[in-house]
Design an enzyme around this catalytic site. Structure first.
Site, mmCIF file in Angstrom:
data_model
loop_
_atom_site.group_PDB
_atom_site.id
_atom_site.type_symbol
_atom_site.label_atom_id
_atom_site.label_comp_id
_atom_site.label_asym_id
_atom_site.label_seq_id
_atom_site.Cartn_x
_atom_site.Cartn_y
_atom_site.Cartn_z
ATOM 1 N N GLU A 279 3.294 4.765 -2.187
ATOM 2 C CA GLU A 279 3.449 4.277 -0.754
ATOM 3 C C GLU A 279 4.178 5.147 0.075
ATOM 4 O OE1 GLU A 279 2.136 1.598 0.622
ATOM 5 O OE2 GLU A 279 0.927 1.751 -0.975
ATOM 6 N N HIS B 279 -3.819 7.015 1.790
ATOM 7 C CA HIS B 279 -4.098 6.514 0.349
ATOM 8 C C HIS B 279 -5.320 7.041 -0.263
ATOM 9 C CE1 HIS B 279 -1.192 4.073 -0.773
ATOM 10 N NE2 HIS B 279 -1.188 3.203 0.111
ATOM 11 N N HIS C 85 -2.074 5.412 7.389
ATOM 12 C CA HIS C 85 -1.604 5.242 5.832
ATOM 13 C C HIS C 85 -2.834 5.036 5.232
ATOM 14 C CE1 HIS C 85 1.481 3.079 3.097
ATOM 15 N NE2 HIS C 85 0.332 2.476 2.881
ATOM 16 N N GLU C 86 -3.706 4.057 5.521
ATOM 17 C CA GLU C 86 -4.664 3.841 4.542
ATOM 18 C C GLU C 86 -5.504 5.146 4.276
ATOM 19 O OE1 GLU C 86 -4.430 1.267 2.985
ATOM 20 O OE2 GLU C 86 -3.045 0.221 4.431
#
Length: 287
Positions: A220, A143, A139-140
């Site tokens: 997100e 980003h 997820h990071e």
């Protein structure tokens, strides 16, 4: 009370410095064009300065310990996992760090895709399974790969410009109205005008934060989708389920929380930087 005083003092100091700088540059803020230039310089300037120092600020404020040489198998696995995911995503290897916190959280920051930091809390590192952590790391990394730091900086610059511009336009209208109804035609006076600008900055700032939060929630969902591609949908859902079962995360500094895995919960969803975990899980399952 002390925080309110510091906020007021900071705002007045920024206005004073801004006025001096604009005078030196010869920008006439009494005209709409001059005011717009003034607003854009300070609106985008502040946002991009925050972006430029984001890694440094994260390390200082969160006490991040960057892993240069892994000390154990856990740190080695952490670095190797981020390296593998970064290669999959087509970005330069981010710095990997650990910070002390009982919260299960993580964040990504940095001025560009090739100059970034991924940090995880000790609470997450020792409170989740490797599959769940892999989902969080993906997820990071997503980003970073999606360029979310720059995207939200541009959005922040636009809304900052709006706040600065709109607050002073409305304050000018109020000043002109008071002046037209004042026998001496003096208007609000310098301190009253600055007080009105301060109040309007706060009011428009709340509206601006709602706009930024909206775009943050969209990013997100995109990062969750990216994580599902990098680590697998099951691992990302498992990570979100684990976060949903855990205690509420305490707030991180704003520049990190927007790119964290677990946002602070709020009764007013429109003020949240992250969608509710239930909605994120449902979106992944439906994808």
């Amino acid at each position: 009370m002390k925080r309110i005083f510091l906020l007021i003092a900071t705002n007045l100091a920024v206005l004073l410095v801004a006025s001096i700088v604009m005078s030196i540059l010869g920008v006439n803020t009494s005209t709409m064009g001059g005011l717009l230039v003034f607003a854009a310089i300070f609106g985008f300037g502040g946002a991009f300065i925050s972006l430029a120092i984001s890694k440094w600020m994260a390390k200082k404020t969160m006490g991040c310990e960057v892993i240069t040489t892994p000390r154990d198998s856990t740190e080695r696995w952490l670095v190797e996992t981020v390296a593998r995911q970064a290669k999959q995503a087509g970005i330069k290897m981010p710095e990997v760090a650990i910070y002390q916190s009982s919260d299960m959280n993580a964040f990504a920051t940095g001025p560009s895709k090739d100059n970034s930091l991924v940090a995880v809390s000790t609470g997450l590192l020792y409170g989740m399974s490797q599959d769940e952590i892999e989902g969080v790391l993906a997820h990071e990394v997503s980003h970073v790969a999606n360029g979310d730091m720059v995207t939200l900086t541009l959005i922040q610059g636009v809304v900052n410009t709006f706040v600065i511009f709109a607050a002073r336009v409305v304050a000018g209208i109020i000043n002109n109205f008071v002046s037209s109804n004042d026998e001496e035609g003096e208007g609000l006076g310098m301190f009253a005008y600055m007080a009105v600008v301060f109040v309007l900055d706060m009011l428009f700032g709340i509206l601006a934060s709602i706009i930024v939060a909206y775009f943050s929630r969209i990013r997100e969902y995109k990062a969750d989708e990216g994580a599902a591609r990098l680590a697998g949908k099951g691992k990302m859902i498992a990570a979100l389920e684990r976060l949903r079962q855990g205690p509420e995360s305490t707030a991180m500094p704003a520049q990190m929380s927007a790119f964290g895995i677990n946002g602070k919960r709020s009764m007013a969803e429109m003020m949240m930087s992250h969608p509710p975990l239930e909605k994120r899980i449902a979106a992944l399952r439906a994808s």
